[in-house]
Design a protein around this motif. Structure first.
Motif, short mmCIF file in Angstrom:
data_model
loop_
_atom_site.label_atom_id
_atom_site.label_comp_id
_atom_site.label_asym_id
_atom_site.label_seq_id
_atom_site.Cartn_x
_atom_site.Cartn_y
_atom_site.Cartn_z
N ALA A 247 3.03 -13.68 -7.04
CA ALA A 247 3.12 -12.56 -7.98
C ALA A 247 2.56 -11.29 -7.36
O ALA A 247 3.17 -10.20 -7.46
N ALA A 248 1.40 -11.39 -6.71
CA ALA A 248 0.81 -10.21 -6.05
C ALA A 248 1.66 -9.75 -4.87
O ALA A 248 1.82 -8.55 -4.63
N ASP A 249 2.20 -10.71 -4.14
CA ASP A 249 3.01 -10.37 -2.96
C ASP A 249 4.30 -9.65 -3.32
O ASP A 249 4.83 -8.87 -2.51
N GLN A 250 4.82 -9.89 -4.52
CA GLN A 250 6.10 -9.29 -4.89
C GLN A 250 6.04 -7.77 -4.85
O GLN A 250 7.04 -7.11 -4.53
N THR A 251 4.89 -7.18 -5.15
CA THR A 251 4.75 -5.73 -5.08
C THR A 251 5.01 -5.23 -3.66
O THR A 251 5.67 -4.20 -3.46
N ILE A 252 4.53 -5.97 -2.68
CA ILE A 252 4.75 -5.58 -1.28
C ILE A 252 6.20 -5.80 -0.89
O ILE A 252 6.81 -4.97 -0.22
N VAL A 253 6.77 -6.92 -1.33
CA VAL A 253 8.19 -7.19 -1.05
C VAL A 253 9.06 -6.05 -1.61
O VAL A 253 9.98 -5.58 -0.95
N ASP A 254 8.74 -5.61 -2.82
CA ASP A 254 9.48 -4.52 -3.44
C ASP A 254 9.30 -3.21 -2.67
O ASP A 254 10.25 -2.42 -2.54
N GLU A 255 8.11 -2.98 -2.13
CA GLU A 255 7.86 -1.75 -1.37
C GLU A 255 8.63 -1.75 -0.06
O GLU A 255 9.12 -0.71 0.39
N VAL A 256 8.74 -2.93 0.58
CA VAL A 256 9.58 -3.05 1.78
C VAL A 256 11.01 -2.64 1.46
O VAL A 256 11.65 -1.89 2.20
N ALA A 257 11.52 -3.14 0.33
CA ALA A 257 12.89 -2.82 -0.08
C ALA A 257 13.05 -1.32 -0.34
O ALA A 257 14.07 -0.72 0.04
N LYS A 258 12.06 -0.69 -0.97
CA LYS A 258 12.14 0.75 -1.25
C LYS A 258 12.18 1.57 0.03
O LYS A 258 13.01 2.48 0.18
#
Length: 326
Positions: A247-258
C-alpha cells in the motif's frame, strides 16, 4: 554503452549487467518462467551487441541449467575473454549434507562444477550467494583465496548479507592477506532501499563495486496495479519481498508513472535511471525476458533525473522489513 571499474579493481564492466537467472530450463529448479536456450539466444546476442559485457548467473539457478545455457551461448559468441562472467555459490545442488553452503568442501567442489557447466577454465567473478551461518567465515574466505590462487577465479564478490557480516569478512581477508572482495550484489530499487543505511556506505568506504538486483522490483515499478505476468503468478519471491508494504509502495509506483508520462519515457527507464544515479552503484542487473526489456535498460543510460524528480520519487518511501538475507 558506458564502462566503469568494478570497485577498486582494474576490471572494466558495463554499466548494465545481464542477469542470467532469466535463462534456464523451466522444468528444472524453482522458476517456471525462465527461457530455454533457443529463446535466450536472441536476447543474449542483443545484450552483447548493445555492449553489455557483464553476465551474472549462479550455480543454483534452474538447477544448474542457467550456467549450462550461458556457457553454450558464450561459446557460440566465440570471444570468451571479451565478457566478464560472474556466478555464485551457496545454493543446494544435491541432497547430501554437504550439498549446500560455503564450507571448504562445498566451494572446492562447486567451483569445478560451475566451470564444467559454463564450459570455461576460469570464472571472472565468483560470489557467495548468502552468508553461511553453519561455516566459520575464516574457512569460507580461505577456500575463496585458494580458488583465486589456483587460477580458477579472477575476483571474488559477495551477496545477501548484513553490513556487519561483510565488514567482518573484509577485515579478516585484509588481516590474512587473502583475496580481497571486489563486489557486493545487493537488493535495491525505489521501493526497497534498506541497503542505503549501512551496506552502500560501507561499500563506498571500502572501494567495493556494487551490483543491484531487482532494480525494477520484479516489474512492480513498470506496471499498473493488478497487472500480472507469468513470473508474478508463479514466482514465490515477489510476494515475500514486497507484499507487506504494497500500500505504501503504490504511491512511489504511481509517481514513477507520472514522471514517465511527463518525460514521455517508459516507466522502466525512470526506475532504472534512479538506480544508476544512486551513489556507489556500479551497475543494475537486468533480468530480460523480452527484447523491450533490454531496449529500455540501454535507453535508461541516457536518462538523467532532476533533483526535483529524485525528491518526488524518494520522499514517499517508508522503512521496509529487511528481506532476502539468511
Amino acid at each position: 554503452m558506458e564502462y566503469v571499474r568494478l570497485g577498486a579493481t582494474g576490471l572494466k564492466v558495463s554499466r548494465l549487467a545481464l542477469g542470467c537467472m532469466s535463462f534456464g530450463e523451466p522444468d528444472r529448479g524453482n522458476h517456471q518462467w525462465t527461457l530455454g536456450e533457443a529463446e535466450a539466444r536472441p536476447l543474449f546476442r542483443k545484450a552483447l551487441d548493445a555492449g553489455i559485457n557483464f553476465l551474472d548467473t549462479a550455480n543454483v539457478y534452474s538447477d544448474g541449467t542457467s550456467e549450462e545455457i550461458v556457457g553454450r551461448l558464450i561459446k557460440e559468441h566465440g570471444r570468451r575473454d571479451e565478457v566478464v562472467l560472474a556466478t555464485k555459490v551457496f545454493g543446494r545442488m544435491n541432497a547430501s549434507p554437504n550439498g549446500t553452503g560455503l564450507s571448504r568442501k562445498a566451494i572446492l567442489s562447486e567451483v569445478d562444477n560451475s566451470l564444467r557447466r559454463l564450459g570455461t577454465d576460469y570464472i571472472d567473478l565468483y560470489q557467495t550467494h548468502f552468508w553461511d551461518n553453519d561455516t566459520p567465515i575464516e574457512e569460507t574466505l580461505e577456500a575463496l583465496n585458494d580458488v583465486v590462487r589456483a587460477g580458477k577465479v579472477r575476483y571474488i564478490g559477495a551477496s545477501n548479507m548484513y553490513a556487519w557480516q561483510f565488514a567482518t569478512a573484509i577485515q579478516i581477508s585484509k588481516r590474512k592477506s587473502w583475496a580481497a572482495f571486489a563486489s557486493m550484489q545487493l537488493h535495491l530499487n525505489l521501493i526497497y532501499r534498506e541497503e542505503e543505511r549501512e551496506m552502500l556506505p560501507l561499500c563506498r568506504a571500502e572501494g567495493i563495486g556494487v551490483m543491484t538486483f531487482s532494480p525494477l522490483a520484479r516489474g512492480i515499478l513498470t506496471k499498473d496495479s493488478g497487472t500480472q505476468s507469468k513470473r508474478a503468478e508463479t514466482d514465490n519471491v515477489t510476494g515475500r519481498f514486497y507484499e507487506k508494504a504494497a500500500a505504501a509502495d503504490q504511491t512511489i509506483v504511481d509517481e514513477v508513472a507520472k514522471i514517465a508520462r511527463e518525460r514521455n519515457l517508459p516507466r522502466a527507464q525512470v526506475a532504472l535511471a534512479w538506480v544508476l544515479q544512486t551513489p556507489g552503484v556500479t551497475c543494475p542487473i537486468i533480468g530480460a525476458t523480452k527484447s523491450s526489456h533490454l531496449e529500455d535498460a540501454v535507453g535508461a543510460l541516457e536518462v538523467k533525473l532532476t533533483d526535483e524528480e529524485v525528491k518526488r520519487l524518494q520522499e514517499p518511501y517508508v522503512p521496509h522489513q529487511v528481506v532476502g538475507l539468511m
